[in-house]
Write a protein that holds these residues in place. Structure first.
Motif, PDB file in Angstrom:
ATOM      1  N   GLY A  24       0.831  -1.192   0.000  1.00 40.09           N
ATOM      2  CA  GLY A  24       0.000   0.000   0.000  1.00 40.09           C
ATOM      3  C   GLY A  24       0.867   1.243   0.000  1.00 40.09           C
ATOM      4  O   GLY A  24       2.072   1.201   0.186  1.00 40.09           O
ATOM      5  N   THR A  25       0.229   2.380  -0.179  1.00 34.51           N
ATOM      6  CA  THR A  25       0.971   3.623  -0.273  1.00 34.51           C
ATOM      7  C   THR A  25       1.176   4.282   1.067  1.00 34.51           C
ATOM      8  O   THR A  25       1.897   5.248   1.177  1.00 34.51           O
ATOM      9  N   GLY A  26       0.526   3.785   2.117  1.00 30.18           N
ATOM     10  CA  GLY A  26       0.613   4.433   3.406  1.00 30.18           C
ATOM     11  C   GLY A  26      -0.331   5.610   3.519  1.00 30.18           C
ATOM     12  O   GLY A  26      -0.283   6.365   4.475  1.00 30.18           O
ATOM     13  N   GLN A  27      -1.221   5.787   2.552  1.00 24.94           N
ATOM     14  CA  GLN A  27      -2.160   6.903   2.554  1.00 24.94           C
ATOM     15  C   GLN A  27      -3.579   6.392   2.354  1.00 24.94           C
ATOM     16  O   GLN A  27      -4.378   6.984   1.642  1.00 24.94           O
ATOM     17  N   ALA A  28      -3.903   5.263   3.032  1.00 23.40           N
ATOM     18  CA  ALA A  28      -5.200   4.633   2.803  1.00 23.40           C
ATOM     19  C   ALA A  28      -6.352   5.564   3.130  1.00 23.40           C
ATOM     20  O   ALA A  28      -7.355   5.608   2.424  1.00 23.40           O
ATOM     21  N   ALA A  29      -6.214   6.336   4.230  1.00 23.17           N
ATOM     22  CA  ALA A  29      -7.320   7.188   4.649  1.00 23.17           C
ATOM     23  C   ALA A  29      -7.608   8.261   3.606  1.00 23.17           C
ATOM     24  O   ALA A  29      -8.736   8.717   3.461  1.00 23.17           O
ATOM     25  N   ALA A  30      -6.548   8.668   2.884  1.00 25.80           N
ATOM     26  CA  ALA A  30      -6.720   9.740   1.905  1.00 25.80           C
ATOM     27  C   ALA A  30      -6.710   9.224   0.469  1.00 25.80           C
ATOM     28  O   ALA A  30      -6.582   9.979  -0.461  1.00 25.80           O
ATOM     29  N   ALA A  31      -6.836   7.894   0.329  1.00 28.23           N
ATOM     30  CA  ALA A  31      -6.777   7.318  -1.015  1.00 28.23           C
ATOM     31  C   ALA A  31      -7.871   7.916  -1.880  1.00 28.23           C
ATOM     32  O   ALA A  31      -9.034   7.875  -1.530  1.00 28.23           O
ATOM     33  N   ASP A  32      -7.461   8.497  -3.022  1.00 25.86           N
ATOM     34  CA  ASP A  32      -8.466   9.117  -3.855  1.00 25.86           C
ATOM     35  C   ASP A  32      -8.914   8.136  -4.919  1.00 25.86           C
ATOM     36  O   ASP A  32      -8.145   7.345  -5.442  1.00 25.86           O
ATOM     37  N   ARG A  33     -10.219   8.132  -5.169  1.00 26.70           N
ATOM     38  CA  ARG A  33     -10.819   7.105  -6.017  1.00 26.70           C
ATOM     39  C   ARG A  33     -10.211   7.101  -7.411  1.00 26.70           C
ATOM     40  O   ARG A  33      -9.953   6.044  -7.983  1.00 26.70           O
ATOM     41  N   ALA A  34      -9.996   8.284  -7.972  1.00 27.27           N
ATOM     42  CA  ALA A  34      -9.408   8.354  -9.315  1.00 27.27           C
ATOM     43  C   ALA A  34      -8.024   7.724  -9.320  1.00 27.27           C
ATOM     44  O   ALA A  34      -7.641   7.035 -10.268  1.00 27.27           O
ATOM     45  N   GLY A  35      -7.260   7.944  -8.251  1.00 25.29           N
ATOM     46  CA  GLY A  35      -5.939   7.346  -8.161  1.00 25.29           C
ATOM     47  C   GLY A  35      -5.993   5.837  -8.058  1.00 25.29           C
ATOM     48  O   GLY A  35      -5.189   5.130  -8.663  1.00 25.29           O
ATOM     49  N   LEU A  36      -6.954   5.322  -7.304  1.00 24.71           N
ATOM     50  CA  LEU A  36      -7.117   3.875  -7.183  1.00 24.71           C
ATOM     51  C   LEU A  36      -7.501   3.259  -8.523  1.00 24.71           C
ATOM     52  O   LEU A  36      -7.000   2.194  -8.900  1.00 24.71           O
ATOM     53  N   GLU A  37      -8.386   3.939  -9.241  1.00 24.86           N
ATOM     54  CA  GLU A  37      -8.794   3.422 -10.547  1.00 24.86           C
ATOM     55  C   GLU A  37      -7.621   3.442 -11.529  1.00 24.86           C
ATOM     56  O   GLU A  37      -7.473   2.536 -12.355  1.00 24.86           O
ATOM     57  N   ALA A  38      -6.771   4.468 -11.427  1.00 23.43           N
ATOM     58  CA  ALA A  38      -5.595   4.526 -12.295  1.00 23.43           C
ATOM     59  C   ALA A  38      -4.625   3.393 -11.964  1.00 23.43           C
ATOM     60  O   ALA A  38      -4.016   2.807 -12.868  1.00 23.43           O
ATOM     61  N   ARG A  39      -4.469   3.077 -10.707  1.00 25.24           N
ATOM     62  CA  ARG A  39      -3.589   1.975 -10.309  1.00 25.24           C
ATOM     63  C   ARG A  39      -4.146   0.632 -10.793  1.00 25.24           C
ATOM     64  O   ARG A  39      -3.391  -0.246 -11.213  1.00 25.24           O
ATOM     65  N   ALA A  40      -5.463   0.470 -10.745  1.00 23.94           N
ATOM     66  CA  ALA A  40      -6.071  -0.756 -11.274  1.00 23.94           C
ATOM     67  C   ALA A  40      -5.867  -0.836 -12.787  1.00 23.94           C
ATOM     68  O   ALA A  40      -5.502  -1.894 -13.329  1.00 23.94           O
ATOM     69  N   GLU A  41      -6.068   0.278 -13.477  1.00 27.07           N
ATOM     70  CA  GLU A  41      -5.900   0.306 -14.937  1.00 27.07           C
ATOM     71  C   GLU A  41      -4.461  -0.011 -15.328  1.00 27.07           C
ATOM     72  O   GLU A  41      -4.213  -0.641 -16.362  1.00 27.07           O
ATOM     73  N   ALA A  42      -3.497   0.400 -14.481  1.00 29.82           N
ATOM     74  CA  ALA A  42      -2.087   0.162 -14.790  1.00 29.82           C
ATOM     75  C   ALA A  42      -1.751  -1.327 -14.829  1.00 29.82           C
ATOM     76  O   ALA A  42      -0.807  -1.737 -15.500  1.00 29.82           O
ATOM     77  N   ILE A  43      -2.521  -2.161 -14.117  1.00 34.25           N
ATOM     78  CA  ILE A  43      -2.305  -3.607 -14.207  1.00 34.25           C
ATOM     79  C   ILE A  43      -3.411  -4.277 -15.039  1.00 34.25           C
ATOM     80  O   ILE A  43      -3.663  -5.465 -14.922  1.00 34.25           O
ATOM     81  N   ARG A  44      -4.075  -3.459 -15.874  1.00 34.66           N
ATOM     82  CA  ARG A  44      -5.053  -3.938 -16.852  1.00 34.66           C
ATOM     83  C   ARG A  44      -6.273  -4.597 -16.208  1.00 34.66           C
ATOM     84  O   ARG A  44      -6.765  -5.612 -16.681  1.00 34.66           O
ATOM     85  N   THR A  45      -6.753  -3.999 -15.102  1.00 35.76           N
ATOM     86  CA  THR A  45      -7.990  -4.477 -14.502  1.00 35.76           C
ATOM     87  C   THR A  45      -8.814  -3.273 -14.067  1.00 35.76           C
ATOM     88  O   THR A  45      -8.493  -2.131 -14.410  1.00 35.76           O
ATOM     89  N   THR A  46      -9.884  -3.510 -13.333  1.00 31.72           N
ATOM     90  CA  THR A  46     -10.739  -2.444 -12.827  1.00 31.72           C
ATOM     91  C   THR A  46     -10.995  -2.686 -11.349  1.00 31.72           C
ATOM     92  O   THR A  46     -10.884  -3.817 -10.851  1.00 31.72           O
ATOM     93  N   THR A  47     -11.353  -1.630 -10.630  1.00 29.87           N
ATOM     94  CA  THR A  47     -11.539  -1.763  -9.189  1.00 29.87           C
ATOM     95  C   THR A  47     -12.681  -2.713  -8.837  1.00 29.87           C
ATOM     96  O   THR A  47     -12.668  -3.313  -7.766  1.00 29.87           O
ATOM     97  N   ASP A  48     -13.663  -2.871  -9.736  1.00 28.67           N
ATOM     98  CA  ASP A  48     -14.767  -3.779  -9.410  1.00 28.67           C
ATOM     99  C   ASP A  48     -14.443  -5.235  -9.714  1.00 28.67           C
ATOM    100  O   ASP A  48     -15.311  -6.114  -9.584  1.00 28.67           O
ATOM    101  N   SER A  49     -13.192  -5.513 -10.077  1.00 28.41           N
ATOM    102  CA  SER A  49     -12.731  -6.902 -10.211  1.00 28.41           C
ATOM    103  C   SER A  49     -11.797  -7.311  -9.070  1.00 28.41           C
ATOM    104  O   SER A  49     -11.376  -8.462  -9.004  1.00 28.41           O
ATOM    105  N   VAL A  50     -11.470  -6.363  -8.198  1.00 26.55           N
ATOM    106  CA  VAL A  50     -10.503  -6.640  -7.132  1.00 26.55           C
ATOM    107  C   VAL A  50     -11.249  -7.137  -5.885  1.00 26.55           C
ATOM    108  O   VAL A  50     -11.940  -6.376  -5.219  1.00 26.55           O
TER     109      VAL A  50
END
Length: 204
Positions: A24-50
């Motif tokens: 993790g990034t150590g910033q879970a409380a402030a994790a921004d949704r767009a950033g999480l979706e970008a991280r999922a896209e970077a490994i060729r998946t989506t947040t609703d598959s995790v």
């Protein structure tokens, strides 16, 4: 807040020497949704598959996180003895008709037996077993070799599996790299992935 331990697993599914690393990034409380979706896209998946789960004695293997090759998701869970349980989310549906088809993660000779266990299917081959559960257009699969985890462990894992919330996504998804592409080198074709080891101008 104390973060869960996560075991590092080499890409070839061989455990590194019992090294427990935080993820993790150590910033879970402030994790921004767009950033999480970008991280999922970077490994060729989506947040609703995790999806994530919990199993006594097993922890997520950090370096195992990836898509399933088809836009889904997969992650290994390992114990300190080197046993591995694989969680996989893929697009599709399990039915009574197709449940016996195919092996389990490359294990077995293609002969698969199937039985219903509540809402899930329990699948076995000569040397592996798996629980498969239909989600919304996806199948959650949790499997291992017969020697690495027993049926009760897999059953508990599939029952506790759930869609990752933002905190769990932050702990699970690899951070974005600052540089996504290969480093170019002047004396080779662009994009060869080699480091730039040319001397500075005026030297050599």
């Amino acid at each position: 807040m104390k973060r869960p331990l996560r075991l590092t697993l080499a890409p070839a599914a061989a455990l590194l020497p019992l090294a427990l690393l935080a993820c993790g990034t150590g910033q879970a409380a402030a994790a921004d949704r767009a950033g999480l979706e970008a991280r999922a896209e970077a490994i060729r998946t989506t947040t609703d598959s995790v999806y994530v789960t919990s199993m006594p004695g097993f922890v997520p293997a950090v370096m195992s996180v990836s898509d399933d090759g088809n836009g889904g998701f997969q992650e290994a869970y390992a114990d300190l003895h080197g046993s591995v349980v694989q969680l996989r989310v893929e697009y599709g549906t399990v039915t009574d008709a197709n449940c016996p088809q195919g092996g389990i993660n490359g294990f077995g000779d293609g002969t698969t037996t199937c039985e219903r266990d509540g809402a899930a299917w329990y699948r076995t081959t000569s040397d592996a077993h798996e629980y498969a559960l239909n989600l919304d257009g996806r199948v959650l699969r949790i499997n291992s070799s017969l020697k690495e985890a027993d049926r009760a462990t897999l059953r508990a894992a599939v029952r506790s599996a759930h869609l990752a919330d933002d905190r769990e996504l932050d702990e699970t998804l690899p951070p974005l790299r600052d540089h996504q592409g290969p480093t170019e080198r002047g004396d080779l074709p662009p994009g060869d992935g080699a480091p730039d080891n040319r001397p500075p101008e005026g030297m050599g």
